[in-house]
Design a protein around this motif. Structure first.
Motif, PDB file in Angstrom:
ATOM      1  N   LEU A  29      39.695  60.923  34.400  1.00  0.00           N
ATOM      2  CA  LEU A  29      40.647  60.088  35.482  1.00  0.00           C
ATOM      3  C   LEU A  29      42.357  60.710  34.693  1.00  0.00           C
ATOM      4  N   GLY A  30      43.044  61.265  35.437  1.00  0.00           N
ATOM      5  CA  GLY A  30      44.609  60.974  35.346  1.00  0.00           C
ATOM      6  C   GLY A  30      45.233  59.874  34.998  1.00  0.00           C
ATOM      7  N   LEU A  31      46.211  60.088  34.980  1.00  0.00           N
ATOM      8  CA  LEU A  31      47.815  58.471  34.938  1.00  0.00           C
ATOM      9  C   LEU A  31      47.540  58.146  36.088  1.00  0.00           C
ATOM     10  N   GLU A  32      48.046  59.173  37.197  1.00  0.00           N
ATOM     11  CA  GLU A  32      48.730  58.631  38.830  1.00  0.00           C
ATOM     12  C   GLU A  32      47.045  58.628  39.467  1.00  0.00           C
ATOM     13  N   ALA A  33      45.641  58.684  39.320  1.00  0.00           N
ATOM     14  CA  ALA A  33      44.401  57.717  39.510  1.00  0.00           C
ATOM     15  C   ALA A  33      44.385  56.555  38.716  1.00  0.00           C
ATOM     16  N   VAL A  34      44.378  56.496  37.583  1.00  0.00           N
ATOM     17  CA  VAL A  34      43.968  55.163  37.199  1.00  0.00           C
ATOM     18  C   VAL A  34      45.520  54.213  37.812  1.00  0.00           C
ATOM     19  N   LEU A  35      46.220  55.036  38.151  1.00  0.00           N
ATOM     20  CA  LEU A  35      47.375  54.217  38.596  1.00  0.00           C
ATOM     21  C   LEU A  35      47.786  53.617  40.554  1.00  0.00           C
ATOM     22  N   SER A  36      47.002  53.773  40.689  1.00  0.00           N
ATOM     23  CA  SER A  36      46.695  54.484  42.249  1.00  0.00           C
ATOM     24  C   SER A  36      45.441  52.935  42.730  1.00  0.00           C
ATOM     25  N   VAL A  53      32.648  59.270  32.984  1.00  0.00           N
ATOM     26  CA  VAL A  53      33.750  58.710  33.140  1.00  0.00           C
ATOM     27  C   VAL A  53      34.877  58.435  32.259  1.00  0.00           C
ATOM     28  N   THR A  54      35.839  58.946  31.924  1.00  0.00           N
ATOM     29  CA  THR A  54      37.173  58.231  31.513  1.00  0.00           C
ATOM     30  C   THR A  54      37.926  58.178  31.780  1.00  0.00           C
ATOM     31  N   SER A  55      38.150  56.594  31.088  1.00  0.00           N
ATOM     32  CA  SER A  55      39.885  55.993  31.599  1.00  0.00           C
ATOM     33  C   SER A  55      39.553  55.372  33.064  1.00  0.00           C
ATOM     34  N   LEU A  56      38.607  54.861  33.135  1.00  0.00           N
ATOM     35  CA  LEU A  56      37.970  54.108  34.375  1.00  0.00           C
ATOM     36  C   LEU A  56      38.616  52.748  34.191  1.00  0.00           C
ATOM     37  N   PRO A  57      39.449  52.245  35.594  1.00  0.00           N
ATOM     38  CA  PRO A  57      40.538  51.493  35.118  1.00  0.00           C
ATOM     39  C   PRO A  57      38.967  50.076  35.090  1.00  0.00           C
ATOM     40  N   ALA A  58      38.842  49.179  34.264  1.00  0.00           N
ATOM     41  CA  ALA A  58      37.998  48.535  33.765  1.00  0.00           C
ATOM     42  C   ALA A  58      37.645  47.680  35.171  1.00  0.00           C
ATOM     43  N   GLY A 221      65.215  60.890  33.245  1.00  0.00           N
ATOM     44  CA  GLY A 221      65.649  61.834  34.383  1.00  0.00           C
ATOM     45  C   GLY A 221      65.217  62.995  34.269  1.00  0.00           C
ATOM     46  N   ASP A 222      64.176  63.530  33.297  1.00  0.00           N
ATOM     47  CA  ASP A 222      63.524  64.409  34.103  1.00  0.00           C
ATOM     48  C   ASP A 222      62.808  63.855  35.448  1.00  0.00           C
ATOM     49  N   ARG A 223      62.354  65.666  35.793  1.00  0.00           N
ATOM     50  CA  ARG A 223      61.235  65.384  36.757  1.00  0.00           C
ATOM     51  C   ARG A 223      59.881  64.749  36.977  1.00  0.00           C
ATOM     52  N   PHE A 224      59.598  64.061  35.578  1.00  0.00           N
ATOM     53  CA  PHE A 224      58.221  63.176  35.535  1.00  0.00           C
ATOM     54  C   PHE A 224      58.482  61.908  36.336  1.00  0.00           C
ATOM     55  N   ALA A 225      57.580  61.574  36.488  1.00  0.00           N
ATOM     56  CA  ALA A 225      57.389  60.022  37.035  1.00  0.00           C
ATOM     57  C   ALA A 225      57.418  58.561  35.665  1.00  0.00           C
ATOM     58  N   TRP A 226      56.517  59.869  35.178  1.00  0.00           N
ATOM     59  CA  TRP A 226      55.737  58.469  33.839  1.00  0.00           C
ATOM     60  C   TRP A 226      55.286  59.014  32.728  1.00  0.00           C
ATOM     61  N   PHE A 227      55.592  58.808  31.153  1.00  0.00           N
ATOM     62  CA  PHE A 227      55.103  59.353  29.774  1.00  0.00           C
ATOM     63  C   PHE A 227      53.752  58.703  29.986  1.00  0.00           C
ATOM     64  N   ASP A 228      52.468  59.307  29.759  1.00  0.00           N
ATOM     65  CA  ASP A 228      51.395  58.939  29.703  1.00  0.00           C
ATOM     66  C   ASP A 228      50.637  59.650  27.557  1.00  0.00           C
ATOM     67  N   PHE A 229      50.453  57.808  27.646  1.00  0.00           N
ATOM     68  CA  PHE A 229      49.793  57.799  26.181  1.00  0.00           C
ATOM     69  C   PHE A 229      48.187  58.250  26.410  1.00  0.00           C
ATOM     70  N   LEU A 230      48.134  58.198  27.116  1.00  0.00           N
ATOM     71  CA  LEU A 230      45.802  58.760  27.449  1.00  0.00           C
ATOM     72  C   LEU A 230      45.656  57.273  26.491  1.00  0.00           C
ATOM     73  N   THR A 245      46.819  50.182  31.238  1.00  0.00           N
ATOM     74  CA  THR A 245      45.834  49.333  32.029  1.00  0.00           C
ATOM     75  C   THR A 245      45.037  49.469  31.552  1.00  0.00           C
ATOM     76  N   GLU A 246      43.701  48.346  31.415  1.00  0.00           N
ATOM     77  CA  GLU A 246      42.325  47.984  30.617  1.00  0.00           C
ATOM     78  C   GLU A 246      41.491  49.008  31.383  1.00  0.00           C
ATOM     79  N   CYS A 247      40.538  50.024  30.301  1.00  0.00           N
ATOM     80  CA  CYS A 247      40.405  51.162  31.204  1.00  0.00           C
ATOM     81  C   CYS A 247      39.293  51.034  29.425  1.00  0.00           C
ATOM     82  N   LEU A 248      37.943  52.165  30.403  1.00  0.00           N
ATOM     83  CA  LEU A 248      36.531  52.254  29.486  1.00  0.00           C
ATOM     84  C   LEU A 248      36.121  53.929  29.764  1.00  0.00           C
ATOM     85  N   ASP A 249      35.291  53.704  29.080  1.00  0.00           N
ATOM     86  CA  ASP A 249      34.789  54.848  29.354  1.00  0.00           C
ATOM     87  C   ASP A 249      33.208  54.828  29.729  1.00  0.00           C
ATOM     88  N   LEU A 250      32.468  55.618  30.561  1.00  0.00           N
ATOM     89  CA  LEU A 250      31.455  55.462  31.728  1.00  0.00           C
ATOM     90  C   LEU A 250      30.572  56.053  31.306  1.00  0.00           C
TER      91      LEU A 250
END
Length: 294
Positions: A29-36, A53-58, A221-230, A245-250
């Motif tokens: 899951l990318g950051l946008e999916a995590v935050l959605s 499934v990786t980075s699944l929000p807990a 000020g760049d075009r990106f909305a977030w910096f994703d630390f993965l 976001t608290e996440c887990l690999d399932l």
């Protein structure tokens, strides 16, 4: 999606003692999916043994596994990010006073200069500079994905991504000597913390931390909305992030006898490792063993 062989490791720290292969549909899951806030939809399983499934929000764990009979959480972590809409001044104000003063002190002590790279030609020059350094870094010595690769296909992929305006890279130099690098690629509206490393000769001067702060200053000020630390934890991630976001690999496997045996073995092994660590932490021999390792 196409299922791929994934090695499920019996691991102690960074050392892998054994592994069992399973053919899995991977859903990173990318950051946008995590935050959605949306529960991810699993693709068709086909002939695969299951899903990873990786980075699944807990918070979505129960919703995703409700009717699935054989699951295991492989790891838990906070997926940290920086909200780039805040602006540099507000981001700096959000750091603790100790963090700000420490960053100023480290920057002055290091005395380096930062070079930024963005276009395809610039990123090609960055790779010429950074790849020789990457071979000496902790990430390369331990076989981590965060290291830059000298593979020709990898290089072509990064340069092509730069042509599509999906790369931001930086190098920290002391004089003409590169001592740290950061190479990030875009995924949607997020810029990913993909490839990072520093010269071990300068480790005591915190070049990675200084470079990270300089890179973030460039990105407001760049075009990106977030910096994703993965995935994964880290003191610098906690220090610089504006949210997490608290996440887990399932791991989700078909309920076969073989798969049940695999999960039972992994669970028993990891439980034994955790017990050994707790016992060692309480042992009076702990300090002596650290001294011997040095």
């Amino acid at each position: 999606m196409t299922a791929a062989r994934v090695r499920l490791k019996f691991q102690v720290g960074a050392r892998t003692l054994a592994g069992v292969s399973r053919r899995l549909e991977r859903l990173p899951l990318g950051l946008e999916a995590v935050l959605s806030g949306a529960v991810p939809v699993l693709p068709p399983i086909g002939a695969a043994d299951g899903y990873l499934v990786t980075s699944l929000p807990a918070a979505h764990l129960d919703a995703l596994t409700g009717a699935w009979p054989l699951t295991a959480v492989r790891q838990r972590y906070t997926r940290h990010h920086v909200d780039l809409a805040r602006g540099h001044e507000a981001w700096m104000a959000g750091l603790s006073g100790q963090a700000r003063s420490g960053l100023r002190r480290k920057t002055k002590r290091l005395g380096g200069t930062v070079r930024a790279y963005r276009s395809a030609a610039e990123v090609g020059a960055f790779l010429d500079l950074a790849i020789p350094l990457a071979a000496r870094t902790y990430q390369a010595r331990h076989g981590l994905d965060a290291a830059l690769s000298d593979d020709a296909a990898f290089r072509r992929g990064i340069v092509q991504a730069a042509r599509e305006d999906r790369v931001r890279a930086w190098a920290m130099c002391v004089g003409e000597r590169p001592i740290a690098y950061l190479c990030c690629t875009g995924q949607g509206r997020a810029l990913r913390y993909d490839h990072v490393g520093h010269d071990p000769d300068f480790a005591d001067r915190s070049p990675g931390t200084v470079l990270m702060a300089e890179a973030l200053a460039d990105l407001f000020g760049d075009r990106f909305a977030w910096f994703d630390f993965l995935e994964g934890e880290g003191q610098h991630k906690r220090q610089f992030a504006t949210g997490g976001t608290e996440c887990l690999d399932l791991l989700m496997l078909r309920p076969t006898i073989a798969n049940r045996v695999v999960l039972a073995a992994l669970g028993g092994f990891e439980g034994g490792v955790a017990l050994a660590r707790r016992s060692l932490a309480a042992s009076p021999l702990r300090g002596r063993m650290r001294t011997l390792r040095r």
